[in-house]
Write a protein that holds these residues in place. Structure first.
Motif, short mmCIF file in Angstrom:
data_model
loop_
_atom_site.label_atom_id
_atom_site.label_comp_id
_atom_site.label_asym_id
_atom_site.label_seq_id
_atom_site.Cartn_x
_atom_site.Cartn_y
_atom_site.Cartn_z
N LEU A 77 0.83 -1.20 0.00
CA LEU A 77 0.00 0.00 0.00
C LEU A 77 0.86 1.26 0.00
N ALA A 78 1.94 1.23 0.76
CA ALA A 78 2.87 2.37 0.76
C ALA A 78 3.52 2.54 -0.60
N ALA A 79 3.89 1.43 -1.23
CA ALA A 79 4.51 1.50 -2.56
C ALA A 79 3.54 2.07 -3.58
N ARG A 80 2.28 1.70 -3.50
CA ARG A 80 1.28 2.25 -4.42
C ARG A 80 1.10 3.75 -4.20
N ALA A 81 1.16 4.19 -2.96
CA ALA A 81 1.06 5.63 -2.68
C ALA A 81 2.26 6.37 -3.28
N ARG A 82 3.45 5.82 -3.08
CA ARG A 82 4.64 6.46 -3.67
C ARG A 82 4.53 6.52 -5.18
N GLN A 83 4.09 5.44 -5.81
CA GLN A 83 3.96 5.38 -7.26
C GLN A 83 3.00 6.46 -7.76
N ALA A 84 1.98 6.76 -6.99
CA ALA A 84 0.97 7.74 -7.38
C ALA A 84 1.26 9.14 -6.84
N ASN A 85 2.48 9.34 -6.30
CA ASN A 85 2.85 10.62 -5.67
C ASN A 85 1.89 10.98 -4.53
N GLY A 86 1.46 9.96 -3.80
CA GLY A 86 0.50 10.17 -2.73
C GLY A 86 1.07 9.91 -1.36
N ARG A 87 0.15 9.63 -0.43
CA ARG A 87 0.52 9.42 0.97
C ARG A 87 -0.18 8.17 1.51
N PHE A 88 0.47 7.57 2.48
CA PHE A 88 -0.07 6.39 3.14
C PHE A 88 0.30 6.45 4.61
N SER A 89 -0.67 6.16 5.48
CA SER A 89 -0.37 6.08 6.91
C SER A 89 -1.35 5.11 7.57
N ILE A 90 -0.96 4.68 8.76
CA ILE A 90 -1.77 3.75 9.55
C ILE A 90 -1.90 4.34 10.95
N ASP A 91 -3.11 4.37 11.45
CA ASP A 91 -3.36 4.77 12.83
C ASP A 91 -3.94 3.57 13.57
N THR A 92 -3.41 3.30 14.73
CA THR A 92 -3.98 2.25 15.57
C THR A 92 -4.45 2.89 16.87
N THR A 93 -5.48 2.31 17.44
CA THR A 93 -6.04 2.80 18.69
C THR A 93 -5.60 1.86 19.81
N ALA A 94 -5.25 2.43 20.96
CA ALA A 94 -4.77 1.62 22.08
C ALA A 94 -5.75 0.52 22.46
N GLY A 95 -7.03 0.78 22.42
CA GLY A 95 -8.03 -0.20 22.79
C GLY A 95 -8.39 -1.15 21.66
N GLY A 96 -7.74 -1.02 20.53
CA GLY A 96 -8.03 -1.86 19.37
C GLY A 96 -8.56 -1.02 18.23
N GLY A 97 -8.37 -1.51 17.05
CA GLY A 97 -8.84 -0.81 15.86
C GLY A 97 -7.70 -0.23 15.06
N THR A 98 -7.92 -0.15 13.78
CA THR A 98 -6.91 0.35 12.85
C THR A 98 -7.60 1.18 11.79
#
Length: 97
Positions: A67-88
């Motif tokens: 997913l990060a590679a696809r963002a780079r290829q498209a001149n875009g951005r990729f990030s992941i947020d996780t929550t302490a109690g669960g969830g992404t």
């Protein structure tokens, strides 16, 4: 006429497919929310959020590097947020052509 060209559409489809596949296979979630927007800043943005167990720190790069590679290829951005109690939440965006 579409504001999204075929390469960006291909990347967006792959991002959605892989993100949802990861939720189904790994998250143990019972809820997932998918948001796809085209912003006033001329970006395509995809967010996939779940209420699952989260992603272990050591697995983030290994599982989601495509997913990060696809963002780079498209001149875009990729990030992941996780929550302490669960969830992404996966955030992926790329400028429109």
């Amino acid at each position: 006429m579409s504001v999204i060209d075929s390469l960006l559409a291909e990347n967006a489809e792959a991002v959605l497919r892989e993100s949802l596949s990861n939720v189904v296979r790994h998250a143990a979630a019972d809820t997932v929310t998918v948001t796809v927007t085209v912003s006033v800043y001329d970006n395509l943005t995809i967010e996939v959020a779940d209420n699952g167990v989260g992603i272990p720190d050591d697995a983030v790069i290994r599982r989601l590097d495509n997913l990060a590679a696809r963002a780079r290829q498209a001149n875009g951005r990729f990030s992941i947020d996780t929550t302490a109690g669960g969830g992404t939440t996966i955030h992926w965006s790329a400028p429109l052509p």
